[in-house]
Design a protein around this motif. Sequence first.
Motif, PDB file in Angstrom:
ATOM      1  N   THR A  17     -66.688 -31.427  31.627  1.00 16.78           N
ATOM      2  CA  THR A  17     -67.506 -31.239  32.636  1.00 16.78           C
ATOM      3  C   THR A  17     -66.528 -31.829  33.580  1.00 16.78           C
ATOM      4  O   THR A  17     -64.880 -32.814  32.619  1.00 16.78           O
ATOM      5  CB  THR A  17     -68.511 -32.631  32.402  1.00 16.78           C
ATOM      6  OG1 THR A  17     -69.264 -32.343  31.958  1.00 16.78           O
ATOM      7  CG2 THR A  17     -69.281 -33.635  33.980  1.00 16.78           C
ATOM      8  N   PRO A  19     -63.466 -33.677  36.384  1.00 18.12           N
ATOM      9  CA  PRO A  19     -63.495 -35.555  36.165  1.00 18.12           C
ATOM     10  C   PRO A  19     -64.656 -36.083  37.612  1.00 18.12           C
ATOM     11  O   PRO A  19     -64.624 -35.039  38.444  1.00 18.12           O
ATOM     12  CB  PRO A  19     -61.726 -35.575  36.856  1.00 18.12           C
ATOM     13  CG  PRO A  19     -61.395 -34.419  36.202  1.00 18.12           C
ATOM     14  CD  PRO A  19     -62.454 -33.439  35.913  1.00 18.12           C
ATOM     15  N   GLN A  20     -65.119 -36.644  37.502  1.00 22.08           N
ATOM     16  CA  GLN A  20     -65.864 -37.334  38.574  1.00 22.08           C
ATOM     17  C   GLN A  20     -65.082 -38.214  39.386  1.00 22.08           C
ATOM     18  O   GLN A  20     -64.471 -38.973  39.290  1.00 22.08           O
ATOM     19  CB  GLN A  20     -66.769 -38.366  37.990  1.00 22.08           C
ATOM     20  CG  GLN A  20     -67.641 -37.912  36.708  1.00 22.08           C
ATOM     21  CD  GLN A  20     -69.136 -36.111  36.932  1.00 22.08           C
ATOM     22  OE1 GLN A  20     -69.234 -36.472  38.027  1.00 22.08           O
ATOM     23  NE2 GLN A  20     -68.228 -35.326  36.338  1.00 22.08           N
ATOM     24  N   THR A  21     -65.619 -38.640  40.767  1.00 21.35           N
ATOM     25  CA  THR A  21     -65.045 -38.963  41.166  1.00 21.35           C
ATOM     26  C   THR A  21     -65.309 -40.456  41.701  1.00 21.35           C
ATOM     27  O   THR A  21     -66.410 -40.377  40.909  1.00 21.35           O
ATOM     28  CB  THR A  21     -65.418 -38.695  42.702  1.00 21.35           C
ATOM     29  OG1 THR A  21     -67.044 -38.609  43.301  1.00 21.35           O
ATOM     30  CG2 THR A  21     -64.754 -37.340  43.245  1.00 21.35           C
ATOM     31  N   GLY A  22     -64.469 -41.788  41.361  1.00 23.68           N
ATOM     32  CA  GLY A  22     -65.268 -42.496  41.280  1.00 23.68           C
ATOM     33  C   GLY A  22     -63.697 -43.321  42.258  1.00 23.68           C
ATOM     34  O   GLY A  22     -63.328 -43.719  42.763  1.00 23.68           O
ATOM     35  N   TYR A  24     -61.695 -43.925  40.002  1.00 18.44           N
ATOM     36  CA  TYR A  24     -60.456 -43.541  39.066  1.00 18.44           C
ATOM     37  C   TYR A  24     -60.014 -42.619  40.028  1.00 18.44           C
ATOM     38  O   TYR A  24     -60.794 -41.875  40.591  1.00 18.44           O
ATOM     39  CB  TYR A  24     -61.013 -42.816  37.826  1.00 18.44           C
ATOM     40  CG  TYR A  24     -61.316 -44.118  37.188  1.00 18.44           C
ATOM     41  CD1 TYR A  24     -60.076 -45.315  36.267  1.00 18.44           C
ATOM     42  CD2 TYR A  24     -62.574 -44.369  36.604  1.00 18.44           C
ATOM     43  CE1 TYR A  24     -60.949 -45.606  35.878  1.00 18.44           C
ATOM     44  CE2 TYR A  24     -63.326 -45.177  35.675  1.00 18.44           C
ATOM     45  CZ  TYR A  24     -62.204 -46.001  35.021  1.00 18.44           C
ATOM     46  OH  TYR A  24     -62.147 -46.944  34.657  1.00 18.44           O
ATOM     47  N   GLY A  53     -57.594 -35.547  34.069  1.00 17.53           N
ATOM     48  CA  GLY A  53     -58.487 -35.668  33.210  1.00 17.53           C
ATOM     49  C   GLY A  53     -58.916 -33.996  32.512  1.00 17.53           C
ATOM     50  O   GLY A  53     -60.252 -33.931  32.501  1.00 17.53           O
ATOM     51  N   ASP A  65     -69.091 -44.559  29.518  1.00 21.52           N
ATOM     52  CA  ASP A  65     -68.535 -44.666  31.284  1.00 21.52           C
ATOM     53  C   ASP A  65     -68.489 -43.185  30.721  1.00 21.52           C
ATOM     54  O   ASP A  65     -66.566 -43.295  30.012  1.00 21.52           O
ATOM     55  CB  ASP A  65     -67.689 -46.101  30.773  1.00 21.52           C
ATOM     56  CG  ASP A  65     -67.200 -45.803  32.205  1.00 21.52           C
ATOM     57  OD1 ASP A  65     -67.113 -44.642  32.940  1.00 21.52           O
ATOM     58  OD2 ASP A  65     -66.334 -46.868  32.756  1.00 21.52           O
ATOM     59  N   ASN A  67     -66.089 -41.569  32.883  1.00 18.99           N
ATOM     60  CA  ASN A  67     -65.314 -41.703  33.912  1.00 18.99           C
ATOM     61  C   ASN A  67     -64.289 -42.175  33.791  1.00 18.99           C
ATOM     62  O   ASN A  67     -63.007 -41.702  33.920  1.00 18.99           O
ATOM     63  CB  ASN A  67     -65.856 -42.234  35.511  1.00 18.99           C
ATOM     64  CG  ASN A  67     -65.402 -41.811  36.499  1.00 18.99           C
ATOM     65  OD1 ASN A  67     -64.491 -40.834  36.676  1.00 18.99           O
ATOM     66  ND2 ASN A  67     -65.231 -42.336  37.287  1.00 18.99           N
ATOM     67  N   HIS A  68     -64.134 -43.046  32.687  1.00 22.34           N
ATOM     68  CA  HIS A  68     -63.354 -43.909  32.082  1.00 22.34           C
ATOM     69  C   HIS A  68     -62.346 -43.542  30.956  1.00 22.34           C
ATOM     70  O   HIS A  68     -61.828 -43.241  31.088  1.00 22.34           O
ATOM     71  CB  HIS A  68     -63.827 -45.322  31.752  1.00 22.34           C
ATOM     72  CG  HIS A  68     -62.564 -45.895  31.268  1.00 22.34           C
ATOM     73  ND1 HIS A  68     -62.040 -46.622  31.689  1.00 22.34           N
ATOM     74  CD2 HIS A  68     -62.767 -46.391  29.322  1.00 22.34           C
ATOM     75  CE1 HIS A  68     -61.102 -46.979  31.072  1.00 22.34           C
ATOM     76  NE2 HIS A  68     -61.222 -47.045  29.142  1.00 22.34           N
ATOM     77  N   GLN A  70     -62.348 -39.566  30.935  1.00 24.42           N
ATOM     78  CA  GLN A  70     -61.696 -38.935  31.280  1.00 24.42           C
ATOM     79  C   GLN A  70     -60.099 -39.584  32.028  1.00 24.42           C
ATOM     80  O   GLN A  70     -59.225 -38.500  32.265  1.00 24.42           O
ATOM     81  CB  GLN A  70     -62.409 -37.988  32.683  1.00 24.42           C
ATOM     82  CG  GLN A  70     -63.199 -37.545  31.901  1.00 24.42           C
ATOM     83  CD  GLN A  70     -64.805 -36.478  33.110  1.00 24.42           C
ATOM     84  OE1 GLN A  70     -64.378 -37.867  33.639  1.00 24.42           O
ATOM     85  NE2 GLN A  70     -65.192 -35.709  33.147  1.00 24.42           N
ATOM     86  N   ALA A  71     -60.438 -40.403  32.777  1.00 23.15           N
ATOM     87  CA  ALA A  71     -59.276 -41.208  33.419  1.00 23.15           C
ATOM     88  C   ALA A  71     -58.689 -41.536  32.481  1.00 23.15           C
ATOM     89  O   ALA A  71     -57.091 -41.319  32.356  1.00 23.15           O
ATOM     90  CB  ALA A  71     -59.143 -42.259  33.727  1.00 23.15           C
TER      91      ALA A  71
END
Length: 591
Positions: A17, A19-22, A24, A53, A65, A67-68, A70-71
Amino acid sequence: MAEKPEKEAYSASVDSTPPQTGKYEFYDPSKETVWTRLGLSLESFKRAPGTTGGQVIAGAHNVEDLNHLQADAPMLQQKMKPRHLQMIAVGGSIGTGLFVGSGSALRSGGPAGVLIAWILIGAMLINVTQAIGEMSILYPVSGGFYTLAVRFLDPSFAFSMGWNYVFQWAVVLPLEITVAATTVQYWGVDILPVAAWITIFWIVITIVSLFGTLGFAEEEFWSSCLKLIVVVIFIFIGIICICGGGPSSGLYSEYVGGRYWSNPGGLANGFKGVCAVFVTAAFSFSGTELVGLAASETPNPRETMPAAVKGTFWRITIIYVTSLTIIGLLLPFDEPRLLGGSGAAASPFVIALDRANIHGFNHLVNVTICISVLSIGLSCVYAGSRTLTALAETGYAPKIFTYVDKSSRPLFSVIAILAFGVIGYANVSATGDTVFTWLLALSGLSTLFTWLSICLCHIRFRKAWAVQGHSVEELPFQALGGVYGSWFGVILVILVLIAQFYVAIWPIGGMDPDPKVVAQNFFETYLAFPVMILFYIIGYAWKRTLPQRASEIDLDTGRKSWLTVEEMRAWRASRKEAPLHIRIYRILFSN
């Protein structure tokens, strides 16, 4: 029919997937111009705003999490392709150690001593690469084995080992540039002065380094192809000559067989000769561990690293052992040209071809030697800069070295390592040899310390993994020898250090009657050991850290495989349904 569920099982276990926005900040290099991505625009030198990511996370559906997760990835971009990683593993460390150093090894240990040493050190390296493969597939972190040593061993020891590793490559860079300059003189000493050749090769390495990871990876791929082709051609020529099929004007127009194993013999200097060859063999494999550093710059280590790790086995068995066996059959260890000389003049490959009266191939070997030393020069910049950046990221080097630009170059780390190329000009002066001797002594054993730390890291990782309730079945790749293979590596590294100590004090030919010469020879060989201890004391005094208990070691940071035991069992079961020839191929060449 068997392949379909296998593919479904694999795709279900891997989450790629984007990287998601947010909270990070992720960086998408694809939005930059092609010149920026290649590192050829002014924009490319600006700091990258965040990680891409870009590493595939296996079993991401088991993590809350994402998102975390991937960051929690290296700032370096994942530019290496599978072919790059495989050729770095197969041909990356083939260089002057094989083409030239094997000549002095044959002289010191004889053909039997050479085979004993290279086979044992090769067996150790197979276990080292298996161990680093297991850990780097699970943790493809920036700095590779250095960062893992900080976590699984002791930060003070990692500080010592890391700086030793940086200095090793920083010092080898000007040495390799100088070797390249002298190798070119094989075609004539009056073409250009040595200083001019040093400048040319330094500029070439700088230009290729400008292209960052991609420049290093492409150069390694093509130079490894050349090295492998040359060695394979030599193996075929060697077999023909041993059987008596050489030109009638040469020494191999009649059957040779094992003649030189009988006279002058298999061993040149007995036990001491074998000890001396152990040391030469160990240093000829220097750079094998680079695969562990490269894991952070490949998008899916789980898919590409197993093939690279297993490629090391084939390089050792086919390239090193086969070619050295042939050299031992073609040349007696008392061949006069094995003593002294440099470049192609001292290469046993060229000497054997001259004895066979085969003309022309010696020039190809010399070109290969020249390209090999340039390749190792680029490896110096790559390995030294990545480790220096990791030292900065863990607080053991100035923060300026954490700078990674938009083209994925650790810019100031690369500049720092390239700056050491200036030392190459010391060879133009009369004191050049002395300067280089002591610089190399400062980091001469760092490769052995690195291999030792990798094996110890693996042992501690497996202990922490078990203590914290994990099963080895969760691991996406398991080292062939397990912890026993790593213990074998530890024992053999210690034996090589002892052998180095032995030949440093009692060299072949006997101890010098002058105590000052004895002391100088010892410290030229063993200075890195007290320097390592000094670095450890500095690291401990600075940070006051101690090793953690196995139950306290962090097993989650940087982890890129979160598959459960059940998911891994299902994946392995689906693999067993493949046809027999595919399963055999995977056992030998992939995962």
